[in-house]
Design a protein around this motif. Structure first.
Motif, PDB file in Angstrom:
ATOM      1  N   LEU A 193      49.446  71.070  57.038  1.00  0.00           N
ATOM      2  CA  LEU A 193      47.990  71.143  56.932  1.00  0.00           C
ATOM      3  C   LEU A 193      47.567  72.469  56.310  1.00  0.00           C
ATOM      4  O   LEU A 193      46.718  72.510  55.409  1.00  0.00           O
ATOM      5  CB  LEU A 193      47.353  70.981  58.311  1.00  0.00           C
ATOM      6  N   SER A 194      48.148  73.557  56.764  1.00  0.00           N
ATOM      7  CA  SER A 194      47.828  74.876  56.206  1.00  0.00           C
ATOM      8  C   SER A 194      48.208  74.951  54.732  1.00  0.00           C
ATOM      9  O   SER A 194      47.443  75.472  53.901  1.00  0.00           O
ATOM     10  CB  SER A 194      48.571  75.950  57.003  1.00  0.00           C
ATOM     11  N   LEU A 195      49.371  74.419  54.390  1.00  0.00           N
ATOM     12  CA  LEU A 195      49.803  74.410  52.993  1.00  0.00           C
ATOM     13  C   LEU A 195      48.859  73.566  52.142  1.00  0.00           C
ATOM     14  O   LEU A 195      48.499  73.952  51.018  1.00  0.00           O
ATOM     15  CB  LEU A 195      51.228  73.864  52.895  1.00  0.00           C
ATOM     16  N   GLY A 196      48.442  72.428  52.650  1.00  0.00           N
ATOM     17  CA  GLY A 196      47.536  71.562  51.897  1.00  0.00           C
ATOM     18  C   GLY A 196      46.215  72.240  51.593  1.00  0.00           C
ATOM     19  O   GLY A 196      45.662  72.086  50.501  1.00  0.00           O
ATOM     20  N   ARG A 197      45.706  72.999  52.551  1.00  0.00           N
ATOM     21  CA  ARG A 197      44.453  73.721  52.319  1.00  0.00           C
ATOM     22  C   ARG A 197      44.622  74.791  51.249  1.00  0.00           C
ATOM     23  O   ARG A 197      43.717  75.035  50.452  1.00  0.00           O
ATOM     24  CB  ARG A 197      43.966  74.327  53.638  1.00  0.00           C
ATOM     25  N   ALA A 198      45.780  75.435  51.215  1.00  0.00           N
ATOM     26  CA  ALA A 198      46.038  76.424  50.165  1.00  0.00           C
ATOM     27  C   ALA A 198      46.156  75.749  48.801  1.00  0.00           C
ATOM     28  O   ALA A 198      45.627  76.247  47.796  1.00  0.00           O
ATOM     29  CB  ALA A 198      47.311  77.206  50.497  1.00  0.00           C
ATOM     30  N   LEU A 199      46.842  74.599  48.771  1.00  0.00           N
ATOM     31  CA  LEU A 199      47.017  73.892  47.500  1.00  0.00           C
ATOM     32  C   LEU A 199      45.694  73.362  46.958  1.00  0.00           C
ATOM     33  O   LEU A 199      45.523  73.233  45.741  1.00  0.00           O
ATOM     34  CB  LEU A 199      48.000  72.741  47.669  1.00  0.00           C
ATOM     35  N   LEU A 200      44.759  73.045  47.846  1.00  0.00           N
ATOM     36  CA  LEU A 200      43.465  72.555  47.387  1.00  0.00           C
ATOM     37  C   LEU A 200      42.803  73.563  46.446  1.00  0.00           C
ATOM     38  O   LEU A 200      42.160  73.174  45.464  1.00  0.00           O
ATOM     39  CB  LEU A 200      42.559  72.280  48.580  1.00  0.00           C
ATOM     40  N   HIS A 201      42.974  74.845  46.716  1.00  0.00           N
ATOM     41  CA  HIS A 201      42.429  75.878  45.827  1.00  0.00           C
ATOM     42  C   HIS A 201      43.111  75.822  44.458  1.00  0.00           C
ATOM     43  O   HIS A 201      42.458  75.995  43.425  1.00  0.00           O
ATOM     44  CB  HIS A 201      42.614  77.249  46.456  1.00  0.00           C
ATOM     45  N   SER A 202      44.422  75.581  44.477  1.00  0.00           N
ATOM     46  CA  SER A 202      45.140  75.468  43.205  1.00  0.00           C
ATOM     47  C   SER A 202      44.671  74.269  42.406  1.00  0.00           C
ATOM     48  O   SER A 202      44.531  74.335  41.178  1.00  0.00           O
ATOM     49  CB  SER A 202      46.650  75.353  43.464  1.00  0.00           C
ATOM     50  N   PHE A 203      44.408  73.158  43.083  1.00  0.00           N
ATOM     51  CA  PHE A 203      43.941  71.966  42.385  1.00  0.00           C
ATOM     52  C   PHE A 203      42.555  72.201  41.786  1.00  0.00           C
ATOM     53  O   PHE A 203      42.258  71.731  40.678  1.00  0.00           O
ATOM     54  CB  PHE A 203      43.919  70.767  43.329  1.00  0.00           C
ATOM     55  N   ALA A 204      41.702  72.919  42.510  1.00  0.00           N
ATOM     56  CA  ALA A 204      40.375  73.231  41.968  1.00  0.00           C
ATOM     57  C   ALA A 204      40.507  74.083  40.710  1.00  0.00           C
ATOM     58  O   ALA A 204      39.851  73.824  39.687  1.00  0.00           O
ATOM     59  CB  ALA A 204      39.538  73.948  43.021  1.00  0.00           C
ATOM     60  N   LEU A 205      41.361  75.092  40.767  1.00  0.00           N
ATOM     61  CA  LEU A 205      41.579  75.933  39.581  1.00  0.00           C
ATOM     62  C   LEU A 205      42.147  75.112  38.430  1.00  0.00           C
ATOM     63  O   LEU A 205      41.795  75.332  37.261  1.00  0.00           O
ATOM     64  CB  LEU A 205      42.534  77.079  39.915  1.00  0.00           C
ATOM     65  N   ALA A 206      43.033  74.163  38.748  1.00  0.00           N
ATOM     66  CA  ALA A 206      43.615  73.311  37.706  1.00  0.00           C
ATOM     67  C   ALA A 206      42.556  72.461  37.022  1.00  0.00           C
ATOM     68  O   ALA A 206      42.722  72.049  35.871  1.00  0.00           O
ATOM     69  CB  ALA A 206      44.699  72.414  38.302  1.00  0.00           C
ATOM     70  N   LEU A 207      41.446  72.227  37.716  1.00  0.00           N
ATOM     71  CA  LEU A 207      40.351  71.434  37.153  1.00  0.00           C
ATOM     72  C   LEU A 207      39.279  72.302  36.515  1.00  0.00           C
ATOM     73  O   LEU A 207      38.217  71.805  36.128  1.00  0.00           O
ATOM     74  CB  LEU A 207      39.724  70.569  38.256  1.00  0.00           C
ATOM     75  N   GLY A 208      39.543  73.594  36.441  1.00  0.00           N
ATOM     76  CA  GLY A 208      38.574  74.494  35.818  1.00  0.00           C
ATOM     77  C   GLY A 208      37.407  74.833  36.720  1.00  0.00           C
ATOM     78  O   GLY A 208      36.352  75.272  36.246  1.00  0.00           O
ATOM     79  N   LEU A 209      37.573  74.658  38.024  1.00  0.00           N
ATOM     80  CA  LEU A 209      36.524  74.930  38.988  1.00  0.00           C
ATOM     81  C   LEU A 209      36.794  76.237  39.719  1.00  0.00           C
ATOM     82  O   LEU A 209      37.925  76.749  39.700  1.00  0.00           O
ATOM     83  CB  LEU A 209      36.449  73.794  40.016  1.00  0.00           C
ATOM     84  N   ASP A 210      35.777  76.738  40.390  1.00  0.00           N
ATOM     85  CA  ASP A 210      36.014  77.835  41.315  1.00  0.00           C
ATOM     86  C   ASP A 210      36.949  77.318  42.404  1.00  0.00           C
ATOM     87  O   ASP A 210      36.824  76.166  42.854  1.00  0.00           O
ATOM     88  CB  ASP A 210      34.698  78.307  41.936  1.00  0.00           C
ATOM     89  N   GLU A 211      37.877  78.147  42.865  1.00  0.00           N
ATOM     90  CA  GLU A 211      38.927  77.628  43.743  1.00  0.00           C
ATOM     91  C   GLU A 211      38.433  77.159  45.107  1.00  0.00           C
ATOM     92  O   GLU A 211      39.153  76.439  45.806  1.00  0.00           O
ATOM     93  CB  GLU A 211      40.051  78.657  43.910  1.00  0.00           C
ATOM     94  N   THR A 212      37.227  77.528  45.497  1.00  0.00           N
ATOM     95  CA  THR A 212      36.702  77.064  46.783  1.00  0.00           C
ATOM     96  C   THR A 212      35.739  75.880  46.646  1.00  0.00           C
ATOM     97  O   THR A 212      35.145  75.448  47.632  1.00  0.00           O
ATOM     98  CB  THR A 212      35.971  78.209  47.509  1.00  0.00           C
ATOM     99  N   THR A 213      35.618  75.327  45.448  1.00  0.00           N
ATOM    100  CA  THR A 213      34.634  74.268  45.194  1.00  0.00           C
ATOM    101  C   THR A 213      34.797  73.057  46.112  1.00  0.00           C
ATOM    102  O   THR A 213      33.816  72.459  46.553  1.00  0.00           O
ATOM    103  CB  THR A 213      34.716  73.810  43.727  1.00  0.00           C
ATOM    104  N   LEU A 214      36.038  72.681  46.405  1.00  0.00           N
ATOM    105  CA  LEU A 214      36.292  71.457  47.169  1.00  0.00           C
ATOM    106  C   LEU A 214      36.396  71.702  48.675  1.00  0.00           C
ATOM    107  O   LEU A 214      36.554  70.744  49.450  1.00  0.00           O
ATOM    108  CB  LEU A 214      37.580  70.791  46.672  1.00  0.00           C
TER     109      LEU A 214
END
Length: 399
Positions: A193-214
Motif C-alpha cells: 500500500l505504501s509503495l502504491g501511494r509512492a508510485l501514484l506520484h510517478s504515474f502522475a509525472l508520467a502523464l505530465g501532471l503535478d505529482e500530487t494531482t491524483l
C-alpha cells in the motif's frame, strides 16, 4: 532483363475472444509459440529515485514508466524498498495455508463472508468464459481501513467514501485465519500500500501532471489483495503446453488503475504484446511486476495500455503469486484527463463511477459456466463489487 518478385505471406493469426464492460471484443493473436519477453518489451525499472528529494530524479523514473506504459503496459520494478523478508514471510504463510486439506481452509471460505472475502476453492473461478475454468484456488480481500497505517480511525473517513468501503464487521476473514498467516500477510499488504501511494506520484509525472494531482482520489483506495495458488495444469491427450484453452487463470485485463504482482520462481505469467504475440514474463528475484488496468487506459484516453495477460502453469510444480490491485476511492469518477486529449482529439470514454465500473466487471467472476456450458457456482448478488481478484473482460452475466 527479368525481375523476380518475392512475396512474404502474412503471419498466421487467430482471434482471442474477450468481452469488456461495454460489450464483446476480440484481440488478434499471432499463432507463433509463446516466447520470452525482450528487455524492451517488459523493461526493468530501478525505482529507487522515486524516494529522492530531487524532482529531476523522480521525473527520470516517470519517463521510463511512460515509455513502458505506451508500449506493452508491463514492466518490472526493482529497489522498491519492500524487504525480501516481508514478501518471503507472506509467501511462506500463504503456501502453508493452501497446502492444508480443504477441511482446514473451509472456516475461512467465502461462504462465511457477507462480501465473499476469504478462500475460494479450486474450480470456482473462471475469468474468461471462452477458456477453461481457472486451475487455481485463492484467498482474497479488499481495503479495510483498520489495517491502513494512514487512517487514525475508520470513523474519521468521510461518509461519502466510507459508504463504499465493504468489509465484514467481524473482521472476517482475518478473524478466522491462523494467527501466523495474518501476522505475515497484513504487513506485506501494508508495505505494498505504501509503495502504491509512492508510485501514484510517478504515474502522475508520467502523464505530465503535478505529482500530487491524483492523491485526492486515492486517500482510501480500493486496494485488493489476491493470493493465488496454482497447481500444475493437468495433462491430456493434447499436452497442457499445447492446449491453449487450458489456463491457470484466463486471458483478461485488470479493471482498476494498476496492479503490483509478486511471483515466485516457478513462472507462468504471459503478456499479450501490442503486436499480438504472447510473451513470457519470467520471474525476477526481488522484483514486482507492474501493469496498468482499465481505469488507467480510460483516464489516459488509450495512451497507457491495459494489457491482456494470463497464467499457464505448465511447469509441473505448484506456483504461488501475490497480486495487489489498486483502484481509486470507490466514490470517485473515472473520467478522461484533459491533459490526455490532444488537439483535434475527443474523449473516447464517458465518465463512469468507480463503484459502478467495479460492479460491472466482477458480476461474473465466480460464474464458472460462462458460454461454455457445464455446472458451476454463481456469485451472490450482495457480493457484487466486492472481489479483490483480477478482472476479466466479460461477455455475459449468468449468475
Amino acid at each position: 532483363m527479368s525481375t523476380t518478385t518475392t512475396t512474404t505471406a502474412p503471419p498466421r493469426t487467430t482471434q482471442l475472444r474477450l468481452s469488456s464492460g461495454n460489450g464483446p471484443v476480440t484481440r488478434t493473436v499471432l499463432t507463433t509459440p509463446v516466447r520470452e519477453a525482450k528487455p524492451e518489451e517488459v523493461p526493468i525499472i530501478d525505482i529507487s529515485p522515486i524516494f529522492s528529494p530531487s524532482l529531476a530524479a523522480r521525473q527520470a523514473v516517470a519517463d521510463q514508466i511512460r515509455a513502458a506504459a505506451t508500449n506493452n503496459g508491463f514492466f518490472y520494478i526493482v529497489n522498491h524498498q519492500i524487504p525480501t523478508t516481508t514478501t518471503a514471510a507472506a509467501h511462506d504463510a500463504a503456501l502453508a495455508f493452501f497446502r492444508q486439506p480443504a477441511a482446514h481452509k473451509e472456516p475461512v471460505s467465502i461462504t462465511h463472508s457477507t462480501y465473499q472475502y476469504g478462500w475460494k476453492p479450486p474450480q470456482t473461478q473462471r475469468v474468461n468464459p471462452f477458456e477453461s475454468i481457472d486451475h487455481r484456488e485463492s484467498f482474497s480481500w479488499r481495503y479495510d481501513p483498520v489495517y491502513d497505517p494512514s487512517v487514525s480511525s475508520p470513523s474519521s473517513i468521510p461518509a461519502h467514501i466510507r459508504q463504499h468501503i465493504r468489509h465484514d464487521a467481524n473482521g472476517f476473514p482475518f478473524s478466522a485465519v491462523p494467527p501466523p498467516f495474518k501476522a505475515a500477510v497484513i504487513p506485506c499488504w501494508q508495505a505494498v500500500l505504501s509503495l502504491g501511494r509512492a508510485l501514484l506520484h510517478s504515474f502522475a509525472l508520467a502523464l505530465g501532471l503535478d505529482e500530487t494531482t491524483l492523491d485526492a482520489k486515492f486517500t482510501n483506495p480500493d486496494l485488493g489483495m489476491a493470493l493465488n495458488y496454482y497447481a500444475p495444469l493437468p495433462s491430456s491427450s493434447a499436452t497442457a503446453e499445447d492446449d491453449e484453452s487450458l489456463v491457470s487463470i484466463g486471458s483478461h485485463t485488470d479493471f482498476q488503475l494498476f496492479t503490483l504482482l509478486w511471483q515466485d520462481k516457478v513462472g507462468g505469467l504471459q503478456v499479450l504484446s501490442r503486436e499480438g504475440q504472447w510473451l513470457h514474463a519470467a520471474p525476477m528475484k526481488g522484483a514486482f511486476v507492474v501493469n496498468f488496468g482499465d481505469y488507467m487506459q480510460r483516464i489516459t484516453n488509450d495512451r497507457f495500455a491495459s494489457t491482456v495477460h494470463r497464467v499457464r502453469n505448465v511447469s509441473g510444480e505448484e506456483r504461488l503469486s501475490m497480486a495487489f490491485f489498486f483502484g481509486f476511492n470507490l466514490d470517485e469518477t473515472c473520467d478522461v484527463l484533459d491533459s490526455c486529449v490532444g488537439e483535434g482529439e475527443s474523449k473516447r470514454y464517458e465518465p463512469v463511477a468507480c463503484h459502478e465500473w467495479t460492479e460491472r466487471r466482477v458480476r461474473a467472476m465466480h460464474d464458472v459456466r460462462g458460454r461454455m456450458g457445464g455446472e458451476g457456482k454463481s456469485i451472490h448478488p450482495r457480493a457484487i463489487g466486492s472481489f479483490c481478484v483480477p478482472s476479466t473482460l466479460y461477455l455475459v452475466v449468468t449468475s
